[in-house]
Design a protein around this motif. Sequence first.
Motif, mmCIF file in Angstrom:
data_model
loop_
_atom_site.group_PDB
_atom_site.id
_atom_site.type_symbol
_atom_site.label_atom_id
_atom_site.label_comp_id
_atom_site.label_asym_id
_atom_site.label_seq_id
_atom_site.Cartn_x
_atom_site.Cartn_y
_atom_site.Cartn_z
ATOM 1 N N SER A 1 -1.611 16.109 64.993
ATOM 2 C CA SER A 1 -0.313 15.717 65.963
ATOM 3 C C SER A 1 0.602 15.131 64.870
ATOM 4 O O SER A 1 1.409 14.618 65.313
ATOM 5 C CB SER A 1 -0.895 14.578 66.543
ATOM 6 N N LYS B 1 11.417 8.845 60.670
ATOM 7 C CA LYS B 1 11.027 10.400 60.853
ATOM 8 C C LYS B 1 11.332 11.043 59.587
ATOM 9 O O LYS B 1 12.541 10.826 59.081
ATOM 10 C CB LYS B 1 11.094 11.112 62.001
ATOM 11 N N GLY C 1 4.772 5.829 59.852
ATOM 12 C CA GLY C 1 5.538 6.058 61.247
ATOM 13 C C GLY C 1 5.681 4.609 61.549
ATOM 14 O O GLY C 1 6.635 4.441 62.762
ATOM 15 N N PHE D 1 5.856 5.897 55.860
ATOM 16 C CA PHE D 1 5.142 7.137 56.010
ATOM 17 C C PHE D 1 3.994 7.119 57.028
ATOM 18 O O PHE D 1 3.456 8.206 57.196
ATOM 19 C CB PHE D 1 4.510 7.601 54.700
ATOM 20 N N LEU E 1 3.415 12.190 55.029
ATOM 21 C CA LEU E 1 2.625 11.248 55.862
ATOM 22 C C LEU E 1 1.686 10.220 55.023
ATOM 23 O O LEU E 1 1.270 11.009 53.883
ATOM 24 C CB LEU E 1 1.567 11.783 56.863
ATOM 25 N N HIS F 1 -8.204 17.705 63.444
ATOM 26 C CA HIS F 1 -7.551 17.806 62.056
ATOM 27 C C HIS F 1 -7.611 19.168 61.268
ATOM 28 O O HIS F 1 -8.515 20.079 61.888
ATOM 29 C CB HIS F 1 -8.173 16.759 61.034
ATOM 30 N N ALA G 1 -7.286 15.930 54.871
ATOM 31 C CA ALA G 1 -7.469 15.987 56.195
ATOM 32 C C ALA G 1 -6.463 15.263 57.124
ATOM 33 O O ALA G 1 -5.878 14.459 56.802
ATOM 34 C CB ALA G 1 -8.786 15.337 56.848
ATOM 35 N N VAL G 2 -5.659 16.349 57.748
ATOM 36 C CA VAL G 2 -4.304 15.851 58.288
ATOM 37 C C VAL G 2 -4.445 16.144 59.981
ATOM 38 O O VAL G 2 -4.851 17.356 60.454
ATOM 39 C CB VAL G 2 -3.263 16.526 57.740
ATOM 40 N N THR H 1 -5.430 8.593 53.950
ATOM 41 C CA THR H 1 -6.622 7.843 53.234
ATOM 42 C C THR H 1 -7.704 8.879 53.178
ATOM 43 O O THR H 1 -8.679 8.854 52.486
ATOM 44 C CB THR H 1 -7.023 6.614 53.823
HETATM 45 C C1 FMN Z 1 -3.704 3.476 56.023
HETATM 46 C C2 FMN Z 1 -3.505 4.692 56.788
HETATM 47 C C3 FMN Z 1 -4.305 5.897 56.424
HETATM 48 C C4 FMN Z 1 -3.967 7.199 57.198
HETATM 49 N N1 FMN Z 1 -4.602 8.323 56.863
HETATM 50 C C5 FMN Z 1 -4.366 9.484 57.498
HETATM 51 C C6 FMN Z 1 -5.236 10.731 57.110
HETATM 52 O O1 FMN Z 1 -5.776 10.538 56.381
HETATM 53 N N2 FMN Z 1 -4.713 11.687 57.987
HETATM 54 C C7 FMN Z 1 -3.788 11.650 58.886
HETATM 55 O O2 FMN Z 1 -3.705 12.746 59.293
HETATM 56 N N3 FMN Z 1 -3.324 10.669 59.232
HETATM 57 C C8 FMN Z 1 -3.577 9.588 58.503
HETATM 58 N N4 FMN Z 1 -2.793 8.276 58.984
HETATM 59 C C9 FMN Z 1 -1.774 8.677 60.235
HETATM 60 C C10 FMN Z 1 -0.741 8.858 59.398
HETATM 61 O O3 FMN Z 1 0.007 8.289 58.452
HETATM 62 C C11 FMN Z 1 0.543 8.890 60.759
HETATM 63 O O4 FMN Z 1 -0.138 9.504 61.891
HETATM 64 C C12 FMN Z 1 1.661 9.430 60.551
HETATM 65 O O5 FMN Z 1 2.391 9.682 59.538
HETATM 66 C C13 FMN Z 1 2.551 9.184 61.703
HETATM 67 O O6 FMN Z 1 2.734 10.049 62.447
HETATM 68 P P1 FMN Z 1 4.229 10.742 62.524
HETATM 69 O O7 FMN Z 1 4.531 11.314 61.137
HETATM 70 O O8 FMN Z 1 3.904 11.871 63.790
HETATM 71 O O9 FMN Z 1 5.165 9.891 62.812
HETATM 72 C C14 FMN Z 1 -2.950 7.036 58.049
HETATM 73 C C15 FMN Z 1 -2.237 5.922 58.431
HETATM 74 C C16 FMN Z 1 -2.623 4.898 57.893
HETATM 75 C C17 FMN Z 1 -1.835 3.690 58.158
#
Ligand code: FMN
Length: 165
Positions: free
Chosen positions: A55, A91, A86, A84, A33, A133, A51-52, A36
């Motif tokens: 979901s 996926k 989404g 990445f 994924l 998270h 931190a993730v 940031t």
């Molecule tokens: C710029 C940006 C930063 C993100 N940072 C985080 C993060 O630090 N932690 C996180 O859990 N999701 C973060 N996300 C969201 C995930 O990338 C996103 O939820 C995930 O990849 C898509 O969900 P899926 O894998 O279930 O399709 C970020 C999205 C973007 C566009």
Amino acid sequence: MAVDAREFKRGMRQLASAVCVVTTSVDGVRNGLTATAVMSLTADPPQVGVAVNKSASAFAMLSTSGRFAVNVLSRAQQPIAEVFSGAGGVKGAARFETGDARWSTGVTGAPLLDAASVSLDCSTARQVDLGTHVLFVGLVEDVRACDERAPLLFLDGGWGGLIRD
Ligand SMILES: Cc1cc2nc3c(=O)[nH]c(=O)nc-3n(C[C@H](O)[C@H](O)[C@H](O)COP(=O)(O)O)c2cc1C
């Protein structure tokens, strides 16, 4: 007084961040994924935190694999960041087929992105439950740095680059 979640998110949009793709693999199956919420924690031992959201589709693999890589993206790698995150509905393992991105396997078995500004190859040292998270603390087992590249940044909902003084 509790701060409203929307106010908090509005404030955090002003935190310019480096953009990373966090990857992992289990039995040769890769997932990842865009993130940031990544930070340097300690130098001795070398540890980083990510931190993730629970979901995220990569969450289950991250919590069981025992390994992950933090790939810090260059400005040219914005399409990888989009996939990445989404965008386009791509996926799992298919995310690794984006454009001409090339991947290799680190010492921990985590996928490393060639031409990333730097890739930190980590074994998972700790998982801290933060509610929505989990904070994954990684012990950095290997650092693979490229020559300096222009970084990809994210600010106020948009992608950008760095203009140095
Ligand atoms: C710029 C940006 C930063 C993100 N940072 C985080 C993060 O630090 N932690 C996180 O859990 N999701 C973060 N996300 C969201 C995930 O990338 C996103 O939820 C995930 O990849 C898509 O969900 P899926 O894998 O279930 O399709 C970020 C999205 C973007 C566009």
